[in-house]
Scaffold this active site. Structure first.
Site, short mmCIF file in Angstrom:
data_model
loop_
_atom_site.label_atom_id
_atom_site.label_comp_id
_atom_site.label_asym_id
_atom_site.label_seq_id
_atom_site.Cartn_x
_atom_site.Cartn_y
_atom_site.Cartn_z
N VAL A 60 85.23 33.87 38.52
CA VAL A 60 84.47 34.52 39.50
C VAL A 60 84.48 33.87 40.96
CG1 VAL A 60 83.13 35.77 37.83
CG2 VAL A 60 82.42 33.74 38.76
N ASN A 86 77.58 38.07 34.09
CA ASN A 86 76.99 37.14 33.24
C ASN A 86 77.40 35.53 33.40
OD1 ASN A 86 75.68 36.23 30.51
ND2 ASN A 86 77.97 35.61 30.19
N TYR A 163 70.13 24.87 40.52
CA TYR A 163 70.20 26.16 39.59
C TYR A 163 69.07 27.21 40.10
CZ TYR A 163 70.12 29.06 35.45
OH TYR A 163 70.16 30.22 34.64
N LYS A 167 69.43 31.35 41.38
CA LYS A 167 68.98 32.60 40.63
C LYS A 167 68.16 33.36 41.53
CE LYS A 167 71.34 32.38 36.97
NZ LYS A 167 72.44 33.52 36.64
N THR A 198 71.95 27.42 23.86
CA THR A 198 73.29 27.68 23.96
C THR A 198 74.09 26.26 24.62
OG1 THR A 198 73.24 28.31 26.30
CG2 THR A 198 73.14 29.89 24.65
#
Length: 245
Positions: A60, A86, A163, A167, A198
């Site tokens: 992406v 995602n 980060y 968002k 994860t």
């Protein structure tokens, strides 16, 4: 059979989301930056009897790769019913507001924000052909300006100077996109999968990928009376899912 394209779907939350939608009868175009990992994920799903899955190579952060992915999906279907943005990166931790490099910001925004814009703009023509198009931007409660100014927020002391702004920017893009598509059948929402264990967070999360996949898939499948232009976190608000921007 409805169709869905999911970026970053070869593992973790993306793969779990693909599994849920395959079980609901969707044909899944599984986006993966690494084709071999994508094929391994697809083989895993097929071994579970979930055969309606096809791998699409996509990075992406690369405009040429996104264009090739759009071309490939367009060869396989005339209509895309759902786009799930995602793919994302954390940028590594810790992230200090005074110490993070501009290069770190560029790298994270390239995927988490510009990547979403690239993919959405590239695939919008296929989505417009669907009678009930859905766009889900996978966000995070960590992108909420309101929560991060509230000392009572459970993650108040967990600041990520690179980060979190990515968002927050993604959330604003979601608002603008939903507004632009307000008089159409589109439903566009930002969805927080929750604090999930994860590779993304070195498995420090408290939730499961199965829970996260179900949360994202739910907003991929909402009906015509479903919300649009909203920020959803079922972890933060189990009753209605609504979360402050």
């Amino acid at each position: 059979m409805k169709t869905v394209f999911i970026t970053g779907a070869n593992k973790s939350i993306g793969l779990a989301t693909a599994r849920v939608l395959l079980r609901q009868g969707y044909r899944v175009y599984l986006g993966s930056r690494d084709p071999q990992r994508g094929q391994a994920a697809a083989a895993q799903l097929r071994a579970e009897g979930l055969d309606a899955v096809e791998v699409i190579q996509i990075d992406v952060s690369d405009s040429d790769s996104v264009a090739r992915a759009r071309h490939e999906v367009g060869h396989r279907t005339d209509v895309l019913d759902v786009l799930i943005n995602n793919a994302g990166i954390s940028g590594g931790m810790p992230q200090n507001a005074l110490g993070a490099s501009i290069e770190a910001y560029r790298r994270v925004f390239e995927t988490n924000v510009f990547g979403v814009v690239r993919v959405t703009q590239a695939f919008i023509d296929l989505l417009r052909r669907s009678p009930e198009p859905r766009i889900v931007n996978v966000s995070s409660s960590q992108g909420s300006l309101t929560l991060h100014t509230d000392p009572g927020y459970r993650y108040y002391h967990h600041k990520g100077a690179v980060y979190h702004p990515s968002k927050a920017a993604l959330n604003m893009y979601t608002i603008d996109l939903a507004y632009e598509l307000r008089d159409t059948p589109f439903r566009v929402n930002a969805v927080d999968p929750g604090f999930v264990a994860t590779d993304f967070n070195n498995h420090r999360g408290t939730g499961t990928v199965e829970e996260a996949g179900a949360r994202i898939a739910r907003y991929a499948m909402i009906g015509a009376d479903g919300p649009t232009g909203t920020f959803i976190s079922e972890e933060y608000n189990p009753e209605t899912g609504a979360i402050p921007w």
